[in-house]
Write a protein that holds these residues in place. Structure first.
Motif, PDB file in Angstrom:
ATOM      1  N   LEU A 186       1.852   3.055  -5.391  1.00 16.91           N
ATOM      2  CA  LEU A 186       0.578   2.844  -6.076  1.00 16.91           C
ATOM      3  C   LEU A 186      -0.137   1.578  -5.602  1.00 16.91           C
ATOM      4  CD1 LEU A 186       1.381   3.903  -9.761  1.00 16.91           C
ATOM      5  CD2 LEU A 186      -0.086   5.080  -8.116  1.00 16.91           C
ATOM      6  N   ALA A 187       0.614   0.697  -4.935  1.00 18.51           N
ATOM      7  CA  ALA A 187      -0.017  -0.509  -4.393  1.00 18.51           C
ATOM      8  C   ALA A 187      -0.814  -0.211  -3.128  1.00 18.51           C
ATOM      9  CB  ALA A 187       1.049  -1.564  -4.090  1.00 18.51           C
ATOM     10  N   TYR A 188      -0.592   0.970  -2.522  1.00 17.78           N
ATOM     11  CA  TYR A 188      -1.241   1.283  -1.249  1.00 17.78           C
ATOM     12  C   TYR A 188      -1.978   2.620  -1.230  1.00 17.78           C
ATOM     13  CZ  TYR A 188       1.884  -2.402   0.457  1.00 17.78           C
ATOM     14  OH  TYR A 188       2.539  -3.587   0.639  1.00 17.78           O
ATOM     15  N   ALA A 191      -2.995 -10.623 -16.260  1.00 16.49           N
ATOM     16  CA  ALA A 191      -1.817  -9.922 -15.748  1.00 16.49           C
ATOM     17  C   ALA A 191      -0.827  -9.639 -16.866  1.00 16.49           C
ATOM     18  CB  ALA A 191      -1.155 -10.753 -14.646  1.00 16.49           C
ATOM     19  N   GLY A 192      -0.649 -10.599 -17.773  1.00 19.26           N
ATOM     20  CA  GLY A 192       0.270 -10.401 -18.887  1.00 19.26           C
ATOM     21  C   GLY A 192      -0.158  -9.256 -19.786  1.00 19.26           C
ATOM     22  N   MET A 199      -2.591  -3.227  -6.566  1.00 19.41           N
ATOM     23  CA  MET A 199      -3.562  -3.106  -5.480  1.00 19.41           C
ATOM     24  C   MET A 199      -4.699  -4.113  -5.584  1.00 19.41           C
ATOM     25  SD  MET A 199      -5.674   0.311  -4.271  1.00 19.41           S
ATOM     26  CE  MET A 199      -4.214   1.235  -3.826  1.00 19.41           C
ATOM     27  N   LYS A 200      -5.221  -4.323  -6.782  1.00 18.89           N
ATOM     28  CA  LYS A 200      -6.389  -5.181  -6.954  1.00 18.89           C
ATOM     29  C   LYS A 200      -6.028  -6.640  -7.241  1.00 18.89           C
ATOM     30  CE  LYS A 200      -9.346  -1.828  -6.460  1.00 18.89           C
ATOM     31  NZ  LYS A 200     -10.225  -1.759  -5.274  1.00 18.89           N
ATOM     32  N   MET A 201      -4.948  -6.842  -8.034  1.00 18.57           N
ATOM     33  CA  MET A 201      -4.578  -8.206  -8.407  1.00 18.57           C
ATOM     34  C   MET A 201      -3.479  -8.780  -7.525  1.00 18.57           C
ATOM     35  SD  MET A 201      -4.682  -7.936 -12.569  1.00 18.57           S
ATOM     36  CE  MET A 201      -4.412  -9.707 -12.736  1.00 18.57           C
ATOM     37  N   GLY A 202      -2.872  -7.930  -6.703  1.00 18.04           N
ATOM     38  CA  GLY A 202      -1.848  -8.413  -5.787  1.00 18.04           C
ATOM     39  C   GLY A 202      -0.516  -8.737  -6.432  1.00 18.04           C
TER      40      GLY A 202
END
Length: 295
Positions: free
Chosen positions: A96-98, A214-215, A37-40
């Motif tokens: 969880l992305a939305y 991200a990693g 959601m935040k990092m895309g």
């Protein structure tokens, strides 16, 4: 960890492990929501790395402890079961992305009710009137949380519901296969088959980390998933499932708390009413199952 819990009463150790697993899964859900959601980050990539890391940690341990787990005569059933699990995982991560974490975790708790319905339709099991009342009550709770009649409703909220359905199918197949396959075999083939399928789904958007942050998040989610799965399996191996169920429901406040702290998501009052119906109905299903087993 194993040595510590061998010296502790099984009930106490099982409760602690269940709570610990719930905390870790809440942390995983928070990481996944932040990444998508935040990092895309694409949900398919997040799901791939989460379960790849978990597989790399858990599979060697399973094989060393139970080398016979590699033997199976039910590969087609394993493939079908993993297919259901993959769809469930992808729907959950995409949700969880939305969807705010409080809504997603409450809706995923509908899974036991789908298991009951599917057991009657697919396996031909007798579903008593008590079970139907519990199922309907649970679904009413889910509708209150979804609130499709409100302006705040978004179709994305159906992703966790879809995940609950497919994880219910996975649980049903696990129940059906457990008469011939050991828990170690079921876990091993789930992990071994899940990773390449997730990789194939993630190829379109790429498999790279896209940065150190991200990693770290993806590896952290995978490690927490592996440890939580171990704690969960250990809890069920030393303590009765009916005793552990109340501790499993603590995942709801854990996820809500982290969602509030990290994202500022304050759930509405309707969540607590819907969640109360779902939790109460799940306890009713559990009591009915315990009575049938005793009989």
């Amino acid at each position: 960890m194993t040595r510590i819990f061998t010296k502790t009463r099984p009930a106490t150790a099982g409760a602690f492990l269940m709570i610990f697993a719930g905390l870790l899964f809440a942390l995983v859900n928070t990481i996944v929501q932040w990444g998508t959601m935040k990092m895309g980050l694409p949900p398919t990539r997040v799901a791939f790395w989460q379960y790849l890391i978990a597989t790399l940690w858990l599979v060697p341990w399973i094989v060393l402890k139970s080398p016979e787990a590699l033997r199976t005569a039910a590969l087609p059933k394993h493939l079908l079961r993993v297919g259901c699990a993959v769809i469930g995982v992808q729907l959950w991560v995409t949700g969880l992305a939305y969807v705010p974490i409080w809504q997603a975790i409450a809706l995923i708790m509908l899974s036991p009710f789908f298991v009951t319905v599917l057991a009657g339709l697919w396996l031909g099991e007798h579903v008593s009137a008590h079970r139907w009342v519990a199922v309907v009550t649970g679904f009413i709770g889910g509708m209150i949380i979804l609130a499709p009649w409100s302006d705040a409703f978004t179709p994305h909220a159906l992703y966790p519901v879809g995940a609950a359905i497919f994880w219910g199918l996975t649980s049903l197949m696990t129940k059906q296969m457990s008469s011939t396959e050991s828990p170690a075999t079921l876990t091993l083939y789930l992990l071994l088959l899940l990773t390449p399928i997730n990789a194939g789904l993630a190829l379109e958007t790429g498999l790279g980390f896209e940065g150190i942050t991200a990693g770290v998040l993806l590896v952290g989610a995978g490690l927490c998933t592996a440890i939580a799965q171990y704690a969960l399996a250990r809890a069920y191996s030393i303590t009765d499932a009916a005793y552990l169920q109340p501790f499993d429901h603590l995942k709801l406040p854990f996820n809500i708390g982290l969602g509030l702290v990290v994202f500022g998501y304050a759930p509405p009052g309707s969540l607590w009413l819907g969640a109360a119906l779902i939790v109460g109905a799940s306890f009713a299903l559990l009591r009915q199952e315990a009575r049938l087993q005793t009989a």
